[in-house]
Design an enzyme around this catalytic site. Structure first.
Site, PDB file in Angstrom:
ATOM      1  N   GLU A 183       0.769  -1.239   0.000  1.00 16.12           N
ATOM      2  CA  GLU A 183       0.000   0.000   0.000  1.00 16.12           C
ATOM      3  C   GLU A 183       0.804   1.296   0.000  1.00 16.12           C
ATOM      4  OE1 GLU A 183      -2.723  -0.392   3.328  1.00 16.12           O
ATOM      5  OE2 GLU A 183      -3.974  -1.823   2.233  1.00 16.12           O
ATOM      6  N   GLU A 300      -5.524  -8.023  -0.245  1.00 18.86           N
ATOM      7  CA  GLU A 300      -6.259  -7.846   1.021  1.00 18.86           C
ATOM      8  C   GLU A 300      -7.702  -7.494   0.715  1.00 18.86           C
ATOM      9  OE1 GLU A 300      -4.715  -4.953   3.753  1.00 18.86           O
ATOM     10  OE2 GLU A 300      -2.664  -5.704   3.616  1.00 18.86           O
TER      11      GLU A 300
HETATM   12  C1  BGC Z   1      -3.064  -2.925   7.576  1.00 22.60           C
HETATM   13  C2  BGC Z   1      -3.802  -3.362   8.802  1.00 22.60           C
HETATM   14  C3  BGC Z   1      -5.283  -3.030   8.688  1.00 22.60           C
HETATM   15  C4  BGC Z   1      -5.835  -3.570   7.394  1.00 22.60           C
HETATM   16  C5  BGC Z   1      -7.248  -3.148   7.205  1.00 22.60           C
HETATM   17  C6  BGC Z   1      -3.697  -3.546   6.389  1.00 22.60           C
HETATM   18  O1  BGC Z   1      -2.977  -3.211   5.253  1.00 22.60           O
HETATM   19  O2  BGC Z   1      -1.733  -3.327   7.647  1.00 22.60           O
HETATM   20  O3  BGC Z   1      -3.232  -2.787   9.935  1.00 22.60           O
HETATM   21  O4  BGC Z   1      -5.982  -3.632   9.744  1.00 22.60           O
HETATM   22  O5  BGC Z   1      -5.050  -3.132   6.300  1.00 22.60           O
HETATM   23  O6  BGC Z   1      -7.362  -1.780   7.210  1.00 22.60           O
END
Ligand code: BGC
Length: 361
Positions: A183, A300
């Site tokens: 990210e 993710e």
């Molecule tokens: C972050 C986490 C977060 C998740 C959802 C991830 O990329 O590292 O800390 O909980 O995104 O926001």
């Protein structure tokens, strides 16, 4: 009179010679030179691309071992890795694990930016656990805050981190995947990102010429930002990635680390309009994938545990279905903490969420 005749004769001869010369030039005809159609240049990377799509398919269904090695220290954010987790992940039917790692905490801040041996050995162990359970494994650079604030000052450090990781794992099979940076955000905008990832990619390529490398766009790997990525055309061992938490208001409702989330509670999801928006985002991504001839991995996606359960299940199932329809591999966020699919204290799956992701489980 004679002179006049002579002049007239000379004039006529010159005229005849001149006209003759002119006539000896070939007369251009409108259709004289047919234009040749350019040879169709054959796309040279078809086989390599097919292998990369297959490598992405292998990643298949995955889970993030989040809030462990990317915390300030392992365990500080709720997850300390155990071998039984890898066994349970494999037994549930997952194909891969994504292991986020905060390398920047363990790498010196000055050249040559040496990485602490302890973390390397811990990562060795985690990869071994994945392999012992036939899981593909992705390791990334996660929570590298300094590069988000002052990108140019950290370019060399990121590449040095990758040089060390790459040298260490160069002989590992291609079921180990590298993801350059989680990210990119804040000051690390698209223009800078397109300048900053290539030295890291080059560092990887020195020892891992064919390792599959995952790269996503700026703005937190936002799907809409995929077209801003400038990837090297001749490197066909790249898998594109994006993260999906849309609508953010819904997925992050009541999450304490997300201030605006605290205003939202009991938000449901699943109207026709909301589903259509999700499909639209996934089609946007597909257009990028087809255009670039590169596969996509959703690195993710997930919903904070406090969201209404029924909507959370529906959202997870919809993302999974729409991803798989389009051939995207995926990795849900996360295994055991605040977006959890697994109940850590009980050491068992939260069944309805697991079922949304792996219906055969
Ligand atoms: C972050 C986490 C977060 C998740 C959802 C991830 O990329 O590292 O800390 O909980 O995104 O926001």
């Amino acid at each position: 009179m004679r002179i006049k005749l002579l002049f007239s004769l000379i004039f006529t001869s010159v005229l005849i010679i001149f006209t003759g010369c002119q006539n000896s030039q070939p007369t251009p005809t409108p259709t004289a030179t047919p234009t040749m159609a350019p040879e169709p240049t054959e796309y040279p990377y078809a086989d390599l691309d097919a292998a990369t799509f297959a490598a992405n398919e292998r990643l298949g269904r995955g889970i993030n071992l989040g809030n462990s090695l990317e915390g300030p220290r392992e365990g500080a954010w709720g997850l300390y890795l155990q071998s039984s987790y890898f066994e349970d992940i494999a037994a549930a039917g997952f194909d891969s694990v994504r292991i986020p790692i905060r390398w920047s905490t363990y790498a010196d801040i000055e050249a040559p930016y040496t990485i602490d041996t302890q973390i390397l050995e811990r990562v060795d162990w985690a990869i071994e656990q994945a392999y012992a359970n036939d899981l593909n494994v992705i390791i990334n650079v996660h929570h590298f805050e300094a590069i988000m604030q002052q990108p140019e000052t950290q370019t060399e450090r990121l590449a040095a981190i990758w040089t060390q990781i790459s040298e260490r794992y160069q002989d590992y099979p291609d079921t180990l995947y590298f993801e350059i940076l989680n990210e990119p955000n804040e000051n690390l905008n698209a223009d800078l990102w397109n300048e900053i990832f290539p030295p890291s990619l080059a560092a990887i390529r020195e020892t891992n010429p064919e390792r599959y490398v995952i790269i996503g766009p700026d703005s937190w790997n936002n799907v809409d930002r995929l077209p801003t990525l400038t990837l090297p055309e001749d490197d066909r061992h790249i898998i594109g990635t994006f993260h999906f938490y849309s609508p953010h208001k819904f997925t992050h409702q009541n999450a304490p680390f997300n201030e605006s989330g605290l205003e939202n509670k009991d938000l449901t999801w699943g109207t026709d309009e909301e589903v259509a928006a999700l499909i639209d985002d996934f089609d946007t991504a597909l257009a990028w994938s087809e255009n670039e001839k590169r596969p996509l991995f959703i690195g993710e996606f997930g919903v904070f545990y406090d969201a209404p359960e029924e909507s959370r299940i529906l959202w997870l199932a919809t993302v999974r279905e729409e991803a798989e329809k389009r051939g995207y591999s995926w990795s849900v966020w996360d295994f055991g903490t605040d977006f959890a699919i697994y109940n850590l204290p009980r050491k068992q799956w939260r069944e309805p969420f697991l079922e949304a992701l792996i219906p055969e489980s």
